[in-house]
Design a protein around this motif. Sequence first.
Motif, PDB file in Angstrom:
ATOM      1  N   TYR A  17       0.948  -1.214  -0.244  1.00 45.96           N
ATOM      2  CA  TYR A  17       0.138  -0.001  -0.032  1.00 45.96           C
ATOM      3  C   TYR A  17       0.888   1.319   0.071  1.00 45.96           C
ATOM      4  CZ  TYR A  17      -3.212   3.582   1.187  1.00 45.96           C
ATOM      5  OH  TYR A  17      -3.765   4.775   1.392  1.00 45.96           O
ATOM      6  N   PRO A  18       0.555   2.147  -1.051  1.00 43.87           N
ATOM      7  CA  PRO A  18      -0.388   2.280  -1.927  1.00 43.87           C
ATOM      8  C   PRO A  18      -0.162   1.579  -3.068  1.00 43.87           C
ATOM      9  CG  PRO A  18       0.497   4.247  -1.818  1.00 43.87           C
ATOM     10  CD  PRO A  18       1.352   3.598  -0.838  1.00 43.87           C
ATOM     11  N   SER A  19      -0.968   1.173  -3.771  1.00 47.50           N
ATOM     12  CA  SER A  19      -0.905   0.496  -5.199  1.00 47.50           C
ATOM     13  C   SER A  19      -1.021   1.681  -6.221  1.00 47.50           C
ATOM     14  CB  SER A  19      -1.714  -0.695  -5.405  1.00 47.50           C
ATOM     15  OG  SER A  19      -2.908  -0.572  -5.493  1.00 47.50           O
ATOM     16  N   PRO A  20      -0.779   1.279  -7.421  1.00 49.74           N
ATOM     17  CA  PRO A  20      -0.717   2.290  -8.458  1.00 49.74           C
ATOM     18  C   PRO A  20      -2.033   2.219  -9.148  1.00 49.74           C
ATOM     19  CG  PRO A  20       0.524   0.639  -9.299  1.00 49.74           C
ATOM     20  CD  PRO A  20       0.319   0.269  -7.871  1.00 49.74           C
ATOM     21  N   ARG A  21      -2.525   3.402  -9.870  1.00 51.96           N
ATOM     22  CA  ARG A  21      -3.696   3.621 -10.383  1.00 51.96           C
ATOM     23  C   ARG A  21      -3.674   2.799 -11.827  1.00 51.96           C
ATOM     24  NH1 ARG A  21      -7.518   8.130  -8.010  1.00 51.96           N
ATOM     25  NH2 ARG A  21      -6.432   8.677  -6.214  1.00 51.96           N
ATOM     26  N   ALA A  22      -4.815   2.584 -12.458  1.00 57.37           N
ATOM     27  CA  ALA A  22      -4.770   2.044 -13.669  1.00 57.37           C
ATOM     28  C   ALA A  22      -4.556   3.136 -14.789  1.00 57.37           C
ATOM     29  CB  ALA A  22      -6.001   1.305 -14.119  1.00 57.37           C
ATOM     30  N   ALA A  23      -3.833   3.174 -15.937  1.00 53.75           N
ATOM     31  CA  ALA A  23      -3.760   4.021 -16.767  1.00 53.75           C
ATOM     32  C   ALA A  23      -4.862   4.347 -17.467  1.00 53.75           C
ATOM     33  CB  ALA A  23      -2.428   3.894 -17.631  1.00 53.75           C
ATOM     34  N   LYS A  41     -13.825  -8.101   4.074  1.00 56.68           N
ATOM     35  CA  LYS A  41     -13.177  -7.882   5.165  1.00 56.68           C
ATOM     36  C   LYS A  41     -13.117  -6.265   5.178  1.00 56.68           C
ATOM     37  CE  LYS A  41     -12.026 -10.124   8.260  1.00 56.68           C
ATOM     38  NZ  LYS A  41     -12.588 -10.716   9.458  1.00 56.68           N
ATOM     39  N   SER A  42     -13.638  -5.770   6.318  1.00 59.30           N
ATOM     40  CA  SER A  42     -13.533  -4.066   6.361  1.00 59.30           C
ATOM     41  C   SER A  42     -11.944  -3.611   6.568  1.00 59.30           C
ATOM     42  CB  SER A  42     -14.757  -3.607   7.174  1.00 59.30           C
ATOM     43  OG  SER A  42     -14.504  -3.872   8.467  1.00 59.30           O
ATOM     44  N   VAL A  43     -11.526  -4.300   7.315  1.00 55.75           N
ATOM     45  CA  VAL A  43     -10.162  -4.147   7.616  1.00 55.75           C
ATOM     46  C   VAL A  43      -8.939  -5.124   7.487  1.00 55.75           C
ATOM     47  CG1 VAL A  43     -10.699  -2.490   9.567  1.00 55.75           C
ATOM     48  CG2 VAL A  43     -10.386  -4.934  10.016  1.00 55.75           C
ATOM     49  N   VAL A  44      -8.015  -4.878   6.708  1.00 60.52           N
ATOM     50  CA  VAL A  44      -7.156  -5.899   6.155  1.00 60.52           C
ATOM     51  C   VAL A  44      -5.597  -5.238   6.568  1.00 60.52           C
ATOM     52  CG1 VAL A  44      -8.415  -6.695   4.383  1.00 60.52           C
ATOM     53  CG2 VAL A  44      -6.936  -4.823   3.875  1.00 60.52           C
ATOM     54  N   ARG A  45      -4.698  -6.172   6.690  1.00 59.48           N
ATOM     55  CA  ARG A  45      -3.275  -5.735   7.010  1.00 59.48           C
ATOM     56  C   ARG A  45      -2.449  -5.671   5.548  1.00 59.48           C
ATOM     57  NH1 ARG A  45      -1.756  -7.120  12.256  1.00 59.48           N
ATOM     58  NH2 ARG A  45       0.454  -5.988  12.039  1.00 59.48           N
ATOM     59  N   VAL A  46      -1.625  -4.327   5.406  1.00 58.82           N
ATOM     60  CA  VAL A  46      -0.956  -4.192   4.377  1.00 58.82           C
ATOM     61  C   VAL A  46       0.537  -3.800   4.595  1.00 58.82           C
ATOM     62  CG1 VAL A  46      -2.997  -3.282   3.119  1.00 58.82           C
ATOM     63  CG2 VAL A  46      -1.823  -1.780   4.388  1.00 58.82           C
ATOM     64  N   THR A  52       6.608  -1.514   7.616  1.00 51.80           N
ATOM     65  CA  THR A  52       5.498  -1.386   8.587  1.00 51.80           C
ATOM     66  C   THR A  52       4.152  -2.088   8.026  1.00 51.80           C
ATOM     67  OG1 THR A  52       4.860   0.774   8.359  1.00 51.80           O
ATOM     68  CG2 THR A  52       6.418   0.249   9.944  1.00 51.80           C
ATOM     69  N   THR A  53       3.377  -2.738   8.883  1.00 48.66           N
ATOM     70  CA  THR A  53       2.347  -3.266   8.443  1.00 48.66           C
ATOM     71  C   THR A  53       1.080  -2.886   9.218  1.00 48.66           C
ATOM     72  OG1 THR A  53       2.526  -5.269  10.172  1.00 48.66           O
ATOM     73  CG2 THR A  53       3.659  -5.456   7.910  1.00 48.66           C
ATOM     74  N   PRO A  54       0.433  -1.667   8.906  1.00 44.77           N
ATOM     75  CA  PRO A  54      -0.598  -1.142   9.751  1.00 44.77           C
ATOM     76  C   PRO A  54      -2.009  -2.001   8.942  1.00 44.77           C
ATOM     77  CG  PRO A  54      -0.036   0.190   7.677  1.00 44.77           C
ATOM     78  CD  PRO A  54       1.139  -0.650   8.052  1.00 44.77           C
ATOM     79  N   TRP A  55      -3.132  -1.688   9.632  1.00 46.53           N
ATOM     80  CA  TRP A  55      -4.299  -2.066   9.047  1.00 46.53           C
ATOM     81  C   TRP A  55      -4.846  -0.883   8.132  1.00 46.53           C
ATOM     82  CZ3 TRP A  55      -6.324  -6.592  10.372  1.00 46.53           C
ATOM     83  CH2 TRP A  55      -5.828  -7.384  11.364  1.00 46.53           C
ATOM     84  N   LEU A  56      -5.375  -1.447   6.964  1.00 44.40           N
ATOM     85  CA  LEU A  56      -6.179  -0.514   6.029  1.00 44.40           C
ATOM     86  C   LEU A  56      -7.520  -0.837   6.113  1.00 44.40           C
ATOM     87  CD1 LEU A  56      -5.600   1.264   3.802  1.00 44.40           C
ATOM     88  CD2 LEU A  56      -5.891  -0.597   2.188  1.00 44.40           C
TER      89      LEU A  56
END
Length: 413
Positions: A17-23, A41-46, A52-56
């Motif tokens: 995270y973050p990942s790129p947008r589609a062109a 799942k409304s919260v996931v680890r990234v 570091t590995t926060p929750w998203l």
Amino acid sequence: MAEKVADSEVSEGLPKYPSPRAARCPFAPPPELLELRDTGKSVVRVETWDGTTPWLATTHAAERELLSDPRLSANIGAPGYPHTTEAMKEHSAHMQPSINNTDGAEHSRWRRMLTSSFTRPRMQKLRPAIQEITDDLIDKMLAGPNPVDLNEALSLPLPSLMICELLGVPYEDHAFFQEHAGATNARFKTAEQGAETTRVLREYIAGLIEAKIDQPGEDVLSDLGERVKAGDLLMEEAAPLGHILLVAGHDTSANMITLGTALLLENPAQLALLRENSGDPKAVANAVEELLRYLTIPHLLARRAVVADIEIDGETIRAGEGVIASLPAGNWDPAAFPEPEKVDLTRKASHHLAFGWGPHQCVGQQLARVELQVVFGTLFRRIPTLRLATDLAELRFKEDSQAYGIYELPVAW
């Protein structure tokens, strides 16, 4: 309190995270972000840039719940806070307390200093001035070269002029503070670059406040100067507050004007609807809320540190861990906004998260709303033949900035 799991123990295989947008669809959130939202799942680890590995949080409901929870802290120096940039992480322990990094009663004290300056009635009184500036800028645009960069002709000057008027900042300094606002929001700046641009802008604001202590006006920096003179506020506190207001007060609205214009030019049916209803203030205001939802300029916010364990959606988020509430994902949650991928200017979208949620909602959101309502209600009525002067694929989108937008938008008529 349960023991926090080390980042190194959980990072393997986690989505980045973050990942790129589609062109092919640069207005939409990144596809991988929406896939995470659709996992159920409304919260996931990234895993973020520093390992570091926060929750998203990816759903509208979860983000509103978390951003309203006092067990989450905006203190960027708190353990587990998911920093956006190397510069923020490096200097987090030395940041002065301010409106955007304090909690509870301390945050309320900062907010009270500003709320009277940005109330909805006060912003509505600015509408005639905003309309006059918008018309003047469009007049100059029509009298100048064709095509032109909309950023330079309209998007940056309008909010810059208005925030200068409110704060008491000389507009003739706009090139200076616009350049440093861009540097402030840059994602990939080094710690040294971040420290330098912060130092330069805060010294500039401190100089203005010092001058206003001797010769006050009717503006926010004069109000801060009065508090400094009375001993209610240190200059080391007042200058960062002015810095935040100056950057946030023009850069986000400018990006929204440019990005919203490009989006509407790519959606002629919705643009025709807006143009037909440009004389109806309620219809224009509704359209602006939908544009705010769809585009979500603060695309990498909001971030918090967890100070006490939280149970949500079957997961335990532990004290000392971080949470990122993905505002674009929440604004594209089909549970809150059916068919979120469709731009629908008649949609009731005012419950969007584009200004954040909870106690840290954007203090200047009413000013932004009035500016955007005036611009989008005027631009396409005044210039019905407005069009992109280049292919969408040629535009440079701001994935490298904390405020999403477009660097230049050539338009013709």
